[in-house]
Design a protein around this motif. Sequence first.
Motif, mmCIF file in Angstrom:
data_model
loop_
_atom_site.group_PDB
_atom_site.id
_atom_site.type_symbol
_atom_site.label_atom_id
_atom_site.label_comp_id
_atom_site.label_asym_id
_atom_site.label_seq_id
_atom_site.Cartn_x
_atom_site.Cartn_y
_atom_site.Cartn_z
ATOM 1 N N SER A 171 -14.932 -10.930 -3.346
ATOM 2 C CA SER A 171 -14.752 -10.524 -1.947
ATOM 3 C C SER A 171 -14.473 -11.716 -1.042
ATOM 4 O O SER A 171 -13.848 -11.584 0.007
ATOM 5 N N SER A 172 -14.920 -12.915 -1.486
ATOM 6 C CA SER A 172 -14.694 -14.098 -0.664
ATOM 7 C C SER A 172 -13.238 -14.502 -0.632
ATOM 8 O O SER A 172 -12.814 -15.283 0.216
ATOM 9 N N LEU A 173 -12.432 -13.990 -1.593
ATOM 10 C CA LEU A 173 -11.008 -14.332 -1.615
ATOM 11 C C LEU A 173 -10.220 -13.575 -0.552
ATOM 12 O O LEU A 173 -9.113 -13.970 -0.202
ATOM 13 N N SER A 174 -10.767 -12.474 -0.069
ATOM 14 C CA SER A 174 -10.085 -11.708 0.981
ATOM 15 C C SER A 174 -10.377 -12.343 2.340
ATOM 16 O O SER A 174 -11.110 -13.329 2.450
ATOM 17 N N ALA A 175 -9.802 -11.779 3.370
ATOM 18 C CA ALA A 175 -10.004 -12.311 4.715
ATOM 19 C C ALA A 175 -11.476 -12.232 5.078
ATOM 20 O O ALA A 175 -12.120 -11.195 4.877
ATOM 21 N N PRO A 176 -12.059 -13.328 5.588
ATOM 22 C CA PRO A 176 -13.484 -13.326 5.913
ATOM 23 C C PRO A 176 -13.793 -12.363 7.050
ATOM 24 O O PRO A 176 -12.990 -12.172 7.958
ATOM 25 N N ARG A 177 -14.972 -11.762 6.958
ATOM 26 C CA ARG A 177 -15.398 -10.859 8.013
ATOM 27 C C ARG A 177 -15.822 -11.678 9.239
ATOM 28 O O ARG A 177 -16.297 -12.808 9.121
ATOM 29 N N THR A 178 -15.635 -11.068 10.425
ATOM 30 C CA THR A 178 -15.946 -11.767 11.667
ATOM 31 C C THR A 178 -16.295 -10.750 12.755
ATOM 32 O O THR A 178 -15.887 -9.590 12.685
ATOM 33 N N VAL A 179 -17.054 -11.197 13.728
ATOM 34 C CA VAL A 179 -17.384 -10.339 14.871
ATOM 35 C C VAL A 179 -16.445 -10.606 16.042
ATOM 36 O O VAL A 179 -16.539 -9.955 17.077
ATOM 37 N N LEU A 180 -15.547 -11.564 15.861
ATOM 38 C CA LEU A 180 -14.601 -11.901 16.925
ATOM 39 C C LEU A 180 -13.431 -10.928 16.941
ATOM 40 O O LEU A 180 -13.121 -10.293 15.940
ATOM 41 N N ASN A 181 -12.791 -10.871 18.091
ATOM 42 C CA ASN A 181 -11.647 -9.976 18.264
ATOM 43 C C ASN A 181 -10.391 -10.681 17.772
ATOM 44 O O ASN A 181 -9.685 -11.346 18.533
ATOM 45 N N ILE A 182 -10.113 -10.527 16.461
ATOM 46 C CA ILE A 182 -8.945 -11.190 15.856
ATOM 47 C C ILE A 182 -8.069 -10.111 15.230
ATOM 48 O O ILE A 182 -8.222 -9.767 14.049
ATOM 49 N N PRO A 183 -7.147 -9.542 16.001
ATOM 50 C CA PRO A 183 -6.252 -8.514 15.445
ATOM 51 C C PRO A 183 -5.340 -9.092 14.376
ATOM 52 O O PRO A 183 -5.075 -10.290 14.334
ATOM 53 N N ASP A 184 -4.888 -8.217 13.527
ATOM 54 C CA ASP A 184 -4.010 -8.635 12.431
ATOM 55 C C ASP A 184 -2.549 -8.531 12.879
ATOM 56 O O ASP A 184 -1.864 -7.560 12.617
ATOM 57 N N PHE A 185 -2.084 -9.530 13.617
ATOM 58 C CA PHE A 185 -0.669 -9.575 14.007
ATOM 59 C C PHE A 185 -0.283 -11.036 14.225
ATOM 60 O O PHE A 185 -1.107 -11.909 14.439
ATOM 61 N N SER A 186 1.001 -11.275 14.161
ATOM 62 C CA SER A 186 1.506 -12.624 14.388
ATOM 63 C C SER A 186 1.599 -12.882 15.887
ATOM 64 O O SER A 186 1.887 -11.976 16.676
ATOM 65 N N THR A 187 1.370 -14.112 16.289
ATOM 66 C CA THR A 187 1.373 -14.463 17.710
ATOM 67 C C THR A 187 2.804 -14.693 18.193
ATOM 68 O O THR A 187 3.504 -15.575 17.686
ATOM 69 N N PRO A 188 3.268 -13.926 19.204
ATOM 70 C CA PRO A 188 4.637 -14.096 19.730
ATOM 71 C C PRO A 188 4.700 -15.250 20.730
ATOM 72 O O PRO A 188 4.760 -15.041 21.950
ATOM 73 N N TRP A 189 4.701 -16.471 20.229
ATOM 74 C CA TRP A 189 4.623 -17.635 21.111
ATOM 75 C C TRP A 189 5.759 -17.723 22.128
ATOM 76 O O TRP A 189 5.503 -18.032 23.298
ATOM 77 N N PRO A 190 7.020 -17.483 21.777
ATOM 78 C CA PRO A 190 8.086 -17.573 22.799
ATOM 79 C C PRO A 190 7.859 -16.612 23.969
ATOM 80 O O PRO A 190 8.035 -16.997 25.136
ATOM 81 N N ALA A 191 7.463 -15.379 23.658
ATOM 82 C CA ALA A 191 7.218 -14.412 24.724
ATOM 83 C C ALA A 191 6.007 -14.822 25.561
ATOM 84 O O ALA A 191 5.990 -14.622 26.789
#
Length: 329
Positions: A171-191
């Motif tokens: 299970s440690s190989l998958s994305a770590p669990r967190t209580v923070l608001n981290i949506p699963d999307f790429s950041t649109p830096w230019p916009a």
Amino acid sequence: MTADWNWFFSTLSQSTAAIVGIIGAFIIAKIFANQATFTEKNNRMKSLTVEAEKILDKIGTINFDWYNKHINAAAYADCSRKIRAVVEEDPAIITDENLLSIFTEAKFSIFTEKKTILENLRKEVEFVCQTNIDKRLQKEARERARKEAESGKLVGHAAINALIGSMPDFSSLSAPRTVLNIPDFSTPWPALHEERDRITQCHLEAKHHARIVAEFLESARGNPESPPQITWSLLLVGLIFIFGVIYPLTFMPATSAPEFSITNLWAAFLSVKGALLSLLVIAFTYVFYMFTRTNIKMKYAEDQLNKLHKLSQVDEYCEYFKFLPRSVE
């Protein structure tokens, strides 16, 4: 030699009339000038309000929630990685100073409450520590089960379950669990950069307009186009006209020294001469009243001044502008 009172009353009336005319003309000219300035400033108030509404409409097109969501998501992800790299099972390892340093380096959106972010980061530290403790306990439990299965203490289904439970935890190989608001999307830096430029532009426009409004309010403070001195001057000139011009004429023509009595004054006003003088008094009284009323009414509406006072504060244009540092403003 008999004194001729007609010369006295005639000279008094003419001299007083000349004084009244000079002073009255000056005051009336001043009222007209103030009226033109007052009308211009009233129109200026309306144009300032319209310009402020234009800026507010432009600010309304900015999606601060969208900007904060994407900027903070990237910052939270960076903070989570740094926290997991430092803490193990003791949350005291990261002090408030360390947490503030992590917050500063992460570059969160300046339009977010700092206190709220720090509270979320502290919760993340505690969550990571508790997660590490849970992982350690689970690992120890699997290790004990494996040793018991190998030693023969467990047989049958219990031994099989123990061997299965002692297998490595992937299970440690998958994305770590967190209580923070981290949506699963790429950041649109230019916009995001484009949106930040729009925010900066709107803030500068609001700042410039707030300065113009503040300057206008300074010029309108105390209703300078309606000074009380003019009102009192008009009333004084009116009294001088009545008692210095009209009243002496009631004694003319004078055949002897006048006697100041109510009966003589009343008889004079009931005559044809008195009627003409009364009409003159009424006419001049109306003129003085009209200009006095005009001077008193040249005061700016309180609701308009209060509205402009709010527009002279940059933070009133947008609640998010309060987060901008004063040095930038």
